[in-house]
Design a protein around this motif. Structure first.
Motif, PDB file in Angstrom:
ATOM      1  N   GLU A  15       0.849  -1.198   0.000  1.00  0.00           N
ATOM      2  CA  GLU A  15       0.000   0.000   0.000  1.00  0.00           C
ATOM      3  C   GLU A  15       0.882   1.244   0.000  1.00  0.00           C
ATOM      4  OE1 GLU A  15      -3.427   2.087   2.798  1.00  0.00           O
ATOM      5  OE2 GLU A  15      -2.350   0.322   3.498  1.00  0.00           O
ATOM      6  N   ILE A  16       0.449   2.285  -0.688  1.00  0.00           N
ATOM      7  CA  ILE A  16       1.129   3.584  -0.659  1.00  0.00           C
ATOM      8  C   ILE A  16       0.233   4.521   0.138  1.00  0.00           C
ATOM      9  CG2 ILE A  16       2.028   5.515  -2.004  1.00  0.00           C
ATOM     10  CD1 ILE A  16       2.458   3.547  -4.315  1.00  0.00           C
ATOM     11  N   VAL A  17       0.621   4.810   1.372  1.00  0.00           N
ATOM     12  CA  VAL A  17      -0.173   5.660   2.250  1.00  0.00           C
ATOM     13  C   VAL A  17      -0.187   7.071   1.692  1.00  0.00           C
ATOM     14  CG1 VAL A  17      -0.380   6.588   4.589  1.00  0.00           C
ATOM     15  CG2 VAL A  17       0.410   4.248   4.246  1.00  0.00           C
ATOM     16  N   GLY A  18      -1.376   7.641   1.561  1.00  0.00           N
ATOM     17  CA  GLY A  18      -1.518   8.984   1.017  1.00  0.00           C
ATOM     18  C   GLY A  18      -1.858   8.996  -0.461  1.00  0.00           C
ATOM     19  N   ALA A  19      -1.773   7.827  -1.116  1.00  0.00           N
ATOM     20  CA  ALA A  19      -2.135   7.705  -2.536  1.00  0.00           C
ATOM     21  C   ALA A  19      -2.822   6.348  -2.708  1.00  0.00           C
ATOM     22  CB  ALA A  19      -0.908   7.823  -3.427  1.00  0.00           C
ATOM     23  N   SER A  20      -4.082   6.264  -2.275  1.00  0.00           N
ATOM     24  CA  SER A  20      -4.786   4.984  -2.216  1.00  0.00           C
ATOM     25  C   SER A  20      -5.136   4.397  -3.577  1.00  0.00           C
ATOM     26  CB  SER A  20      -6.050   5.127  -1.370  1.00  0.00           C
ATOM     27  OG  SER A  20      -6.879   6.130  -1.905  1.00  0.00           O
ATOM     28  N   ASP A  21      -5.016   5.171  -4.649  1.00  0.00           N
ATOM     29  CA  ASP A  21      -5.301   4.649  -5.983  1.00  0.00           C
ATOM     30  C   ASP A  21      -4.108   3.918  -6.587  1.00  0.00           C
ATOM     31  OD1 ASP A  21      -7.831   5.687  -5.888  1.00  0.00           O
ATOM     32  OD2 ASP A  21      -7.344   7.488  -7.027  1.00  0.00           O
ATOM     33  N   TYR A  22      -3.010   3.816  -5.849  1.00  0.00           N
ATOM     34  CA  TYR A  22      -1.782   3.224  -6.363  1.00  0.00           C
ATOM     35  C   TYR A  22      -1.268   2.149  -5.419  1.00  0.00           C
ATOM     36  CZ  TYR A  22      -1.921   7.427  -9.190  1.00  0.00           C
ATOM     37  OH  TYR A  22      -2.317   8.421 -10.048  1.00  0.00           O
ATOM     38  N   GLY A  23      -0.504   1.210  -5.982  1.00  0.00           N
ATOM     39  CA  GLY A  23       0.133   0.168  -5.195  1.00  0.00           C
ATOM     40  C   GLY A  23       1.515  -0.116  -5.758  1.00  0.00           C
ATOM     41  N   LEU A  24       2.423  -0.573  -4.896  1.00  0.00           N
ATOM     42  CA  LEU A  24       3.788  -0.893  -5.296  1.00  0.00           C
ATOM     43  C   LEU A  24       3.890  -2.401  -5.460  1.00  0.00           C
ATOM     44  CD1 LEU A  24       6.616   0.330  -5.792  1.00  0.00           C
ATOM     45  CD2 LEU A  24       7.112  -0.167  -3.398  1.00  0.00           C
ATOM     46  N   SER A  25       4.238  -2.844  -6.677  1.00  0.00           N
ATOM     47  CA  SER A  25       4.310  -4.276  -6.970  1.00  0.00           C
ATOM     48  C   SER A  25       5.594  -4.872  -6.404  1.00  0.00           C
ATOM     49  CB  SER A  25       4.246  -4.500  -8.475  1.00  0.00           C
ATOM     50  OG  SER A  25       5.403  -3.988  -9.095  1.00  0.00           O
ATOM     51  N   PRO A  26       5.654  -6.212  -6.280  1.00  0.00           N
ATOM     52  CA  PRO A  26       6.875  -6.854  -5.782  1.00  0.00           C
ATOM     53  C   PRO A  26       8.095  -6.598  -6.666  1.00  0.00           C
ATOM     54  CG  PRO A  26       5.026  -8.390  -5.742  1.00  0.00           C
ATOM     55  CD  PRO A  26       4.556  -7.161  -6.457  1.00  0.00           C
ATOM     56  N   ASN A  28       8.885  -3.750  -7.838  1.00  0.00           N
ATOM     57  CA  ASN A  28       9.234  -2.349  -7.588  1.00  0.00           C
ATOM     58  C   ASN A  28       8.723  -1.384  -8.664  1.00  0.00           C
ATOM     59  OD1 ASN A  28      10.235  -0.439  -5.825  1.00  0.00           O
ATOM     60  ND2 ASN A  28      12.299  -0.485  -6.675  1.00  0.00           N
ATOM     61  N   TYR A  29       7.531  -1.636  -9.165  1.00  0.00           N
ATOM     62  CA  TYR A  29       6.849  -0.705 -10.066  1.00  0.00           C
ATOM     63  C   TYR A  29       5.569  -0.234  -9.387  1.00  0.00           C
ATOM     64  CZ  TYR A  29       9.664  -1.465 -14.256  1.00  0.00           C
ATOM     65  OH  TYR A  29      10.685  -1.495 -15.166  1.00  0.00           O
ATOM     66  N   VAL A  30       5.212   1.035  -9.607  1.00  0.00           N
ATOM     67  CA  VAL A  30       3.950   1.566  -9.099  1.00  0.00           C
ATOM     68  C   VAL A  30       2.884   1.303 -10.154  1.00  0.00           C
ATOM     69  CG1 VAL A  30       2.718   3.658  -8.416  1.00  0.00           C
ATOM     70  CG2 VAL A  30       5.085   3.330  -7.705  1.00  0.00           C
ATOM     71  N   HIS A  31       1.728   0.792  -9.697  1.00  0.00           N
ATOM     72  CA  HIS A  31       0.608   0.509 -10.586  1.00  0.00           C
ATOM     73  C   HIS A  31      -0.586   1.355 -10.180  1.00  0.00           C
ATOM     74  CE1 HIS A  31       2.141  -3.233 -12.571  1.00  0.00           C
ATOM     75  NE2 HIS A  31       2.971  -3.151 -11.547  1.00  0.00           N
ATOM     76  N   ASN A  32      -1.316   1.877 -11.160  1.00  0.00           N
ATOM     77  CA  ASN A  32      -2.590   2.551 -10.907  1.00  0.00           C
ATOM     78  C   ASN A  32      -3.612   1.450 -10.717  1.00  0.00           C
ATOM     79  OD1 ASN A  32      -5.157   3.765 -11.210  1.00  0.00           O
ATOM     80  ND2 ASN A  32      -4.229   5.463 -12.325  1.00  0.00           N
ATOM     81  N   LEU A  33      -4.211   1.357  -9.521  1.00  0.00           N
ATOM     82  CA  LEU A  33      -5.122   0.261  -9.204  1.00  0.00           C
ATOM     83  C   LEU A  33      -6.475   0.417  -9.902  1.00  0.00           C
ATOM     84  CD1 LEU A  33      -4.289  -0.113  -5.425  1.00  0.00           C
ATOM     85  CD2 LEU A  33      -3.342  -1.390  -7.349  1.00  0.00           C
ATOM     86  N   ASN A  34      -6.813   1.626 -10.330  1.00  0.00           N
ATOM     87  CA  ASN A  34      -8.085   1.835 -11.038  1.00  0.00           C
ATOM     88  C   ASN A  34      -7.998   1.358 -12.483  1.00  0.00           C
ATOM     89  OD1 ASN A  34      -9.405   3.022  -8.842  1.00  0.00           O
ATOM     90  ND2 ASN A  34      -8.470   4.989  -9.293  1.00  0.00           N
ATOM     91  N   THR A  35      -6.878   1.647 -13.139  1.00  0.00           N
ATOM     92  CA  THR A  35      -6.730   1.286 -14.555  1.00  0.00           C
ATOM     93  C   THR A  35      -5.908   0.027 -14.764  1.00  0.00           C
ATOM     94  OG1 THR A  35      -4.718   2.598 -14.815  1.00  0.00           O
ATOM     95  CG2 THR A  35      -6.821   3.728 -15.208  1.00  0.00           C
ATOM     96  N   GLY A  36      -5.124  -0.385 -13.756  1.00  0.00           N
ATOM     97  CA  GLY A  36      -4.261  -1.552 -13.887  1.00  0.00           C
ATOM     98  C   GLY A  36      -2.954  -1.260 -14.605  1.00  0.00           C
ATOM     99  N   ARG A  37      -2.717  -0.002 -14.971  1.00  0.00           N
ATOM    100  CA  ARG A  37      -1.511   0.367 -15.717  1.00  0.00           C
ATOM    101  C   ARG A  37      -0.292   0.485 -14.806  1.00  0.00           C
ATOM    102  NH1 ARG A  37      -2.125   5.459 -18.944  1.00  0.00           N
ATOM    103  NH2 ARG A  37      -0.088   4.788 -19.649  1.00  0.00           N
ATOM    104  N   LYS A  38       0.850   0.074 -15.359  1.00  0.00           N
ATOM    105  CA  LYS A  38       2.134   0.227 -14.671  1.00  0.00           C
ATOM    106  C   LYS A  38       2.667   1.618 -15.006  1.00  0.00           C
ATOM    107  CE  LYS A  38       5.550  -2.402 -16.147  1.00  0.00           C
ATOM    108  NZ  LYS A  38       6.535  -3.493 -16.306  1.00  0.00           N
TER     109      LYS A  38
END
Length: 152
Positions: A15-26, A28-38
């Motif tokens: 989880e990225i605290v402060g940016a809930s629409d994003y997640g950090l993959s194993p 080490n890439y940030v993904h937009n969780l709404n669109t699924g884009r890296k």
């Protein structure tokens, strides 16, 4: 204000605290969780950085080695418990060695106190501080702690 449905975090993502629409993959890439884009990442000053939109709608740089997007903040009560650093009246230090600049912080920091970073030089930890008249010095953290908390 409307209630926004938060996207679910895929397995293995951080989880990225402060940016809930994003997640950090194993990997080490940030993904937009709404669109699924890296998102594109950049190698800056020995760390990966991506641009995200935080929960307040502000575009920010996200350092992949951090678990949050926002800058650390401090309350007036906590600021009152800190000790002033001798010869550097714009800075205070906590009992565990965190140095905060609390006066004359400027527009870059929205005139709010901010945590000052340290640097390793010659096997010692140093911090860059400015005097009242604007002269900058590298000061050893050991010296700051000895001067501020000499009774401990």
């Amino acid at each position: 204000m409307e209630n926004k449905i938060r996207p679910t975090l895929p397995t293995g993502f951080s989880e990225i605290v402060g940016a809930s629409d994003y997640g950090l993959s194993p990997d080490n890439y940030v993904h937009n969780l709404n669109t699924g884009r890296k998102l594109k990442r950049y190698w800056v000053n020995v760390k990966y950085v991506s641009t995200v939109v935080d929960d307040n709608g502000v575009k920010r740089k996200y350092n992949h080695s951090m678990a949050y997007v926002d800058r650390p903040t401090i309350s007036e009560e906590e600021l009152g418990r800190m000790r002033l650093i001798a010869d550097y009246p714009d800075y205070k230090v906590t009992h565990f060695g965190a140095v905060w600049k609390f006066r004359k912080t400027g527009r870059r920091h929205n005139n709010k106190p901010f945590l000052v970073g340290t640097k390793q030089m010659h096997d010692k930890e140093y911090i860059r501080l400015k005097t009242e008249d604007g002269r900058a010095h590298w000061v050893r953290m050991e010296k700051i702690m000895e001067d501020a908390y000499s009774e401990h």
